[in-house]
Design a protein around this motif. Structure first.
Motif, PDB file in Angstrom:
ATOM      1  N   PHE A  12     -14.716  -8.858 -38.413  1.00 54.34           N
ATOM      2  CA  PHE A  12     -13.754  -9.666 -37.646  1.00 54.34           C
ATOM      3  C   PHE A  12     -13.783  -9.264 -36.172  1.00 54.34           C
ATOM      4  N   THR A  13     -13.679 -10.258 -35.324  1.00 49.09           N
ATOM      5  CA  THR A  13     -13.558  -9.990 -33.881  1.00 49.09           C
ATOM      6  C   THR A  13     -12.320 -10.720 -33.388  1.00 49.09           C
ATOM      7  N   GLY A  14     -11.479 -10.010 -32.675  1.00 49.90           N
ATOM      8  CA  GLY A  14     -10.267 -10.628 -32.135  1.00 49.90           C
ATOM      9  C   GLY A  14     -10.350 -10.650 -30.620  1.00 49.90           C
ATOM     10  N   GLY A  15      -9.685 -11.606 -30.005  1.00 51.00           N
ATOM     11  CA  GLY A  15      -9.707 -11.652 -28.550  1.00 51.00           C
ATOM     12  C   GLY A  15      -8.810 -12.745 -28.018  1.00 51.00           C
ATOM     13  N   LYS A  60     -17.252   0.040 -24.407  1.00 48.70           N
ATOM     14  CA  LYS A  60     -16.526   0.680 -25.496  1.00 48.70           C
ATOM     15  C   LYS A  60     -16.099  -0.322 -26.573  1.00 48.70           C
ATOM     16  N   GLY A  61     -16.991  -1.204 -26.920  1.00 54.08           N
ATOM     17  CA  GLY A  61     -16.715  -2.174 -27.987  1.00 54.08           C
ATOM     18  C   GLY A  61     -16.063  -3.455 -27.495  1.00 54.08           C
ATOM     19  N   LEU A  65     -12.866  -5.601 -34.816  1.00 56.35           N
ATOM     20  CA  LEU A  65     -11.717  -4.825 -35.275  1.00 56.35           C
ATOM     21  C   LEU A  65     -12.124  -3.418 -35.698  1.00 56.35           C
ATOM     22  N   SER A  66     -13.410  -3.217 -35.988  1.00 56.05           N
ATOM     23  CA  SER A  66     -13.874  -1.855 -36.244  1.00 56.05           C
ATOM     24  C   SER A  66     -15.204  -1.648 -35.525  1.00 56.05           C
ATOM     25  N   LEU A  67     -15.368  -0.472 -34.914  1.00 54.39           N
ATOM     26  CA  LEU A  67     -16.585  -0.251 -34.128  1.00 54.39           C
ATOM     27  C   LEU A  67     -17.729   0.300 -34.971  1.00 54.39           C
ATOM     28  N   LYS A  68     -17.375   0.896 -36.126  1.00 53.64           N
ATOM     29  CA  LYS A  68     -18.430   1.446 -36.993  1.00 53.64           C
ATOM     30  C   LYS A  68     -18.663   0.495 -38.157  1.00 53.64           C
ATOM     31  N   ALA A  69     -19.879   0.511 -38.682  1.00 53.59           N
ATOM     32  CA  ALA A  69     -20.174  -0.299 -39.872  1.00 53.59           C
ATOM     33  C   ALA A  69     -20.010   0.577 -41.105  1.00 53.59           C
ATOM     34  N   LEU A  70     -19.527  -0.019 -42.187  1.00 53.22           N
ATOM     35  CA  LEU A  70     -19.459   0.720 -43.452  1.00 53.22           C
ATOM     36  C   LEU A  70     -20.860   0.785 -44.048  1.00 53.22           C
TER      37      LEU A  70
END
Lengths: 287, 126
Positions: A213-216, A166-167, A197-202
């Protein structure tokens, strides 16, 4: 420190130069210490720097740096070569050695948990890049002066387990390291969790949008040695990570790390920049 | 140590030869489980999904399949009956698993909605 900083700036400048010749590419590992089951795409070369800065209370401040060349030999086999260097305030800036690592995915399909086997050989001295924490590694190892005479030839093995759900990515690494001069096996672990930070692309190209961005966070540390396995006299870190992938450009990541016990550095600051050159062989052939 | 190096390189080479099969033969389709084959694309009706998929294709796929998806350097042309006839579920399965033996990477690191956006784009290829 200045000499090392200028070398570091030179490598960043080189990296930026390569960017001028390259084209859009995908983000890579979002961690510094932990590995997931993400492999380099076959034929792509990623050039990256990973740096770590710290000011231990009882030792001189240092900046450790690794310049990394990662190549996708096959979709299931990634090979990586590192050149390591470090600079310690009031001491010296030195090239500390090299590492060569290989990662293979034994199972060719995606599962709940995906294993990857990792084998690394390193030949380093006075290294401070802290790319793994094992055994009884701790802040006291940093109190001596830079001593290049103390050569370390080591083999490192990791069992990487990683899941994408799930991402989210969840990665667990069990680490075993052996000094080939005969010291006992040392053990360590690294755990990571991250999510874009968002699962869909614009639909439009964008630079600052959340999908880039990816956070973790990472948790890593030592687990003692063969005859003294456990948490005694070990060091541990918890480190949030943020990665930013510029579309068609480099990926940058930063990670402030916090030592979890007295044996750890109180604070580590990591930063990295990476760039991927796609299909380097066909580029060189001019196709 | 150089002996260990050579052994490692030899093993890797032997393994890659053993795994080499014919690229682009469509054999991946026979591996897709029925439950995946029949999955519907939740992004199919979403506005901007094709454009988002096209953007992702330029970012991740064009280096191998070409920016026109016509294929290059022995990577398959995606303007093909096989891609046209594939169900969205089959394509999503392929993107998630890849065809690692034949050089198609796994895209499981892309979030699932992005893989479906890519599928929407693939299904729009004439």
């Amino acid at each position: 420190m200045m000499a090392f900083l200028s070398k570091f700036c030179l490598s960043v400048a080189l990296l930026l130069l390569m960017i001028a010749f390259a084209s859009p590419a995908a983000a890579q590992e979002s961690y510094f210490v932990t590995y997931s089951h993400q492999m380099e795409e076959p034929g792509n070369l990623e050039i990256a720097t990973k740096s770590v800065a710290a000011s231990p209370k009882s030792a001189d401040s240092f900046l450790g740096n690794a310049l990394e060349f990662e190549y996708g030999v096959k979709a299931w086999w990634t090979t990586e070569f590192y050149l390591d260097g470090q600079s310690t305030a009031d001491q010296s800036s030195i090239f500390t050695g090299f590492r060569w690592e290989n990662r293979i995915r034994p199972l060719l399909q995606e599962h709940w948990i995906n294993p990857v086997l990792y084998v690394e050989f390193e030949d380093v001295s006075a290294d401070k890049s802290l790319l793994e924490v094992v055994g009884h590694d701790g802040v006291s190892d940093f109190s001596g002066r830079n001593d290049r005479g103390e050569k370390k030839r080591e083999a490192e093995l990791r069992l990487i387990l990683s899941s994408n759900l799930k991402g989210w990515n969840f990665s667990e690494n069990a680490i075993a390291e052996k000094n080939l001069a005969g010291d006992p096996w040392e053990f360590g672990y690294a755990l990571g969790v991250s999510r874009p930070l968002s699962l869909k692309a614009l639909a439009v190209s964008c630079v600052l949008c959340r999908e880039n961005f990816t956070g973790g966070a990472e948790l890593y540390g030592g687990l003692g040695e063969l005859h003294s396995f456990g948490l005694r006299d070990t060091s541990h870190y918890l480190a949030p990570v943020l990665q930013w992938q510029l579309p068609g450009g480099p990926a940058m990541k930063i990670s402030p790390g916090f030592g979890l016990n007295d044996n750890s550095h109180r604070f580590l600051f990591r930063f990295g920049i990476s760039y991927e050159i796609e299909q380097i062989a066909s580029r060189l052939r001019g196709r | 140590m150089s002996g260990v190096f050579r052994l490692l390189v030899f093993c890797m080479m032997a393994l890659s030869l053993a795994l080499a099969t014919s690229v682009g033969d469509g054999r991946w389709q026979s591996k897709v489980p029925e439950s995946d084959r029949v999955r519907q694309n939740p992004m199919a009706a979403e506005a901007g999904s094709i454009a988002a998929g096209a953007k992702l294709f330029r970012q991740h796929c064009a280096s191998c399949h070409g920016s026109d998806a016509r294929g290059r350097n022995r990577r398959p042309d995606l303007h093909s009956d096989r891609v046209r006839d594939a169900t969205p579920g089959q394509l999503e399965w392929l993107l998630r698993n890849g065809s690692l033996k034949n050089g198609m990477p796994s895209w499981s690191r892309l979030p699932e909605p992005q893989r479906w956006q890519l599928v929407t784009f693939l299904k729009s290829i004439p």
